[in-house]
Design a protein around this motif. Structure first.
Motif: not given
Lengths: 305, 372, 267
Positions: C78, C143-144, C123, A46, C139-140, C146-147, A42
């Motif tokens: 998240a 993702i961010s 990102l 990302f 979705g995006t 979770i990051l 991940w």
């Protein structure tokens, strides 16, 4: 909750057990790599890949657009343009962030010190009080500063009556308001690491300082401050870095003359000028990495990470 | 031979550091065996290899007929009482003790737990958590948690190290009587020589990854094999000398110009340069020139340099003509003359209390440092 | 005089500290007060009179409750993702030996040291370059989120795990528990407070994020984005109702957590 638990886990490490060889309890083999894999992927996908993409984007031909696509032309001129156009905002960001960080130290140190040494049985209560306000949305809190600093609100009226502000003086939409907002919003990031460091100091060390003929000020400088250094360094980074990249405070509490680099990056992306926005972003990151590196070396703390 | 524990040429390296060096060891079934040595001597590593928590670099570990060298810890009939106990803080005392039986899917767990807690006299605390117990009580829970599984070997890693002196003495006796009662093999790791001697029937003294000497406590004490054992187990006076000749069961020595006699039975070397050793409590003093009986070894012309009164005995330091200071413990029976610093004295001991060690060894090996 | 200055010297720091705390609470008082503000002129940050209307009609402003819902959904997902990934990483980093330890530490630390605007732009640069410019949205954002939550989870769980005596896990193995049983019966329950703290931290970070979200949201509107947009149009007082509710929920959770840990310690 979260931060409270986090803080207590930052407290003094549990007593190290003796007896060699020290059983670290670490296993070898592939299981470790397997556990690292999903999170590592991940981060790679990302965080690392986007960072590379950002650098690449900053070198695209600025003539392209989202619809038409971009060409990679190693267009270093993007950086020159970005700095020429947005140099003042860039410098302003670093200055505002520095002032806010210093203000956070001045406000945060007494608070962290009071919690660590003077709060007695109210220590946990005070820690909760530090964290609690920050679970109200960042934006809502910042908006409420619009009210506090507002032109016809009690604070400004009071300052006018006291002649600290002139009859037409105001606070909102000034650099002062922006720095106040930055200071307010990032203060806990200073207080918590400082507290974690201070809390580990054995009060007897301070008594020993006094016993060894040091005045309270000398003791503070040579013992307390020295031992609080890791927390101070961590707190400074945790305050300065987000403050330098922030644009919410500038947007909500400032005016067009207080725009920071974050505002410009956001607007450039909004306007579809990706290469310039990326160049500005990379410049900001590089400046921060450089400053952090110099600062950490100066402060001589290696145990940050 | 039943289920003896047998280690054959076991070596354990951590990177460049060799913790255990080509160790051979047999622990007979049902014995109370102590591994004694200073910090870092490899005793804990040895124990952890038997428990399965470390894997030997080379060598094999057998339990009876079974090779357990590479078996996972949860697959061996061996249980451990950990240093500082490692009781599960989130489980009650009862659940802690039941843990091993439940994992093995045994029946009648509750009844067995009650029975085991009764053995260690803690049945009234079954519902408490470890944090609410005193050190001594936690120690017993740790013991009960291991014993309830009826392991073929019970490993004890400095089990009494966290207790204060008085409690430790009491627990030593309790552990010994429990071992006698259950008849299991106990392997006990400690750095406390008194603890090892009180409890174990066999003591192995370890140093730098090797066993220096192995045997019953009395034998180790009376006839140490190395200067390390002589110094680590109790105290010793080691004086350099050389063998002058042998007659029958005895050896004649020249010790700093004086003739001294030793038994062959306690001589590790029978010729050349030696360390002539004698334990401080075996030596007695007389005023210089007063012959104190014949047939004993005598070193003359010492000067008392320090006197410490310690209640049951008085400890003297006596400076000899060749500059060495020897230690003498005299029992305070009231029957013997007391000396003061500066008095001139002669030292006497019986020939059979002399032991002879190889002179090539360091005479200060194993001397306990102040922090130990 | 001397005794007075001593008294003051002793308490000066405490008094200063309490003043700073008070400063931290001033905006909260304002938010609570304004949640009862009667509607007046355009600027909702002028007190016009007491009313409960805002509390009774929270969802009245267009998109307020739908954005809140979106934020909660993203926050929960998240949190779930970051907590699982981060906990696994923390276990690997504390309990396993592997090559490149220190670079793994740095790797986890870096996202926390990156300004949000930079992380958000990276990102966005990735998504656009990968041809997802039109697909920006839920979705995006996820993702961010979770990051940026991941690093905080790793750090929090790691801290808890490092304080855990490895002998406890060894004792479990010694007492016939296999790796799986050891994890679920010993490691997990003992590390759980750390995992819970990490999850709560993740949720609040995700719920509150604006800068990264704003860059990667496409047409999706989260609660902070709603607030941002409202600032341009005129702020509905209901925003302060939400702010007040958030404050009290957070306070409740903190207090409950404190009580739970006190009870554990007391046992």
């Amino acid at each position: 909750m979260s931060a409270a638990g986090h803080i207590s886990s930052l407290g003094p490490a549990e007593a190290q057990l003796d007896g060699p060889p020290d059983p670290e309890g670490q296993k070898r083999g592939w299981a470790g790599y397997l556990l690292l894999l999903p999170g590592g992927l991940w981060l790679l996908l990302f965080f690392v890949v986007p960072t590379v993409t950002l650098v690449a984007t900053s070198l695209y031909d600025p003539a392209g657009s989202l619809q038409l696509g971009y060409q990679m032309t190693w267009h270093w001129q993007n950086y020159v343009d970005a700095l020429q156009d947005y140099g003042p905002q860039f410098v302003r960001s670093l200055i505002y962030a520095s002032i806010a960080t210093i203000a956070c130290i001045l406000l945060g140190f007494p608070l962290a010190y009071a919690i660590a040494f003077k709060a007695g049985r109210y220590k946990n209560l005070m820690l909760v009080a530090v964290i609690a306000p920050f679970f109200t949305s960042f934006l809502i809190r910042t908006l409420s500063w619009q009210y506090i600093l507002g032109d016809n609100e009690p604070l400004v009226s009071l300052l006018r009556t006291l002649h600290i502000l002139g009859p037409d003086g105001y606070l909102l939409a000034t650099p002062f308001a922006v720095v106040t907002g930055l200071t307010y919003n990032f203060l806990p990031f200073m207080v918590l690491p400082l507290y974690a460091s201070l809390e580990k100091i054995d009060p007897r060390l301070i008594e020993a300082g006094a016993d060894l003929y040091a005045s309270p000020i000398t003791t503070f400088r040579t013992v307390t401050l020295r031992l609080a250094m890791p927390g101070l360094v961590a707190g400074t980074l945790l305050t300065f870095i987000p403050a330098a990249g922030d644009y919410i405070n500038s947007e909500l509490l400032g005016n067009p003359q207080t725009r920071m680099v974050g505002n410009e990056i956001q607007d450039l992306f909004g306007a579809g000028d990706y290469p310039t926005a990326a160049a500005l972003s990379v410049t900001l990151m590089s400046a921060i990495v450089l400053l952090v590196f110099l600062y950490v070396r100066r402060a001589g703390t290696e145990e940050l990470v | 031979m039943g289920t003896d524990l047998q280690l054959t040429s076991v070596t354990k390296r951590f990177g460049a550091f060799t913790a255990v060096d080509d160790l051979d060891l047999t622990v007979p079934q049902g014995s109370f065996f102590a591994l004694l040595g200073p910090s870092g001597c490899g005793k804990t590593t040895t124990l952890r290899m038997v428990a399965g928590l470390e894997e030997p670099t080379t060598g094999t570990i057998m339990l009876g007929e079974d090779d357990i060298t590479r078996l996972k810890p949860y697959k061996r009939p061996v249980n451990t009482v950990f240093q500082s106990y490692a009781l599960f803080p989130h489980l009650t005392i009862g659940d802690n003790v039941a843990f091993g039986l439940k994992r093995q899917g045994k029946k009648d767990v509750a009844a067995k737990v009650t029975e085991m807690l009764a053995l260690v006299e803690l049945e009234h605390l079954a519902k408490r958590r470890p944090g609410q117990l005193s050190g001594g009580q936690q120690q017993r829970v740790a013991l009960a948690r291991a014993l309830i599984n009826q392991p073929q070997v019970l490993l004890l890693d400095e089990p009494l190290g966290a207790l204060d002196l008085k409690l430790r003495r009491q627990m030593q006796l309790e552990l010994k009587s429990i071992q006698t009662e259950v008849g299991l093999t106990f392997v006990h790791v400690t750095h406390d020589q008194e603890e090892a001697m009180t409890m174990a029937d066999t003591v192995a003294v370890m140093n730098e990854g090797r066993i220096e000497q192995l045997g019953p406590p009395e034998e180790l004490y009376e006839a140490p094999a190395t200067t390390f054992v002589a110094n680590f187990l109790g105290q010793s006076n080691l004086v350099s000398g050389s063998v002058a000749g042998a007659r029958g069961d005895v050896i004649d020595l020249d010790v700093q110009g004086t003739r001294v006699v030793a038994d062959k039975a306690r001589a590790r070397v029978t010729s050349g340069e030696v360390w002539a050793g004698v334990r401080p409590e075996k030596v007695y003093l007389s005023s210089a020139g007063h012959d104190d009986g014949s047939g004993v070894n005598t070193l003359s012309d010492g000067v008392v340099s320090d006197v410490s009164f310690v209640g049951v005995s008085t400890q003297y330091l006596v400076r000899m003509a060749w500059g060495q200071e020897l230690t003498v413990f005299e029992q305070n029976t009231g029957a013997r003359e007391r000396f003061r610093a500066g008095d001139k004295v002669d030292l006497h001991w019986r020939p059979e209390h002399t032991f002879l060690l190889d002179a090539s060894q360091d005479a200060s090996a194993g001397v306990e440092r102040e922090d130990a | 005089m001397n005794t007075f200055s001593r008294w003051l010297g002793d308490r000066l720091v405490l008094i200063l500290g309490l003043l700073v705390l008070l400063y931290m609470f001033v905006p909260i008082f304002v938010v609570i007060l304004m949640s009862f503000n009667a509607p007046g002129a355009r600027n909702s940050y002028t007190f016009n009179g007491f009313t409960l209307d805002n509390w009774l009609n929270v969802c009245e402003p267009f998109q307020l409750c739908s954005s809140l819902r979106t934020s909660i959904e993203i926050g929960l997902l998240a949190t779930l993702g970051a907590t699982i990934l981060g906990t696994l990483m923390a276990f690997a980093m504390v309990r396993h030996r592997f090559r490149g330890r220190s670079s793994a530490n740095l790797f986890v630390f870096l996202p926390m040291a990156t300004p949000e605007i930079v992380m958000g732009s990276s990102l966005l640069a990735l998504f656009v370059n990968a041809g997802f410019a039109g697909a920006l949205g839920f979705g995006t954002i996820l993702i961010s989120h979770i990051l940026f939550c991941l690093s905080f989870v790793v750090v929090t769980v790691k801290a808890r795990l490092s304080g855990l005596d490895p002998r406890l896990e060894q004792a479990a193995a010694d007492l016939y528990a296999n790796e799986w049983q050891t994890f679920w019966r010993v490691s997990f329950p003992l590390v759980f407070p750390g995992i819970l703290a990490a999850a709560l931290l993740s949720f609040s970070l995700s719920f509150d994020d604006f800068i990264i979200t704003n860059l990667n949201a496409g047409q999706e509107v989260t609660f902070p984005m709603f607030v941002w947009g409202a600032n341009q149009r005129g702020i509905p007082p209901q925003i302060n109702v939400i702010g007040t509710i958030m404050f009290f929920i957070a306070l409740l959770v903190v207090v409950l957590g404190e009580m739970a840990s006190r009870r554990r310690a007391g046992r």
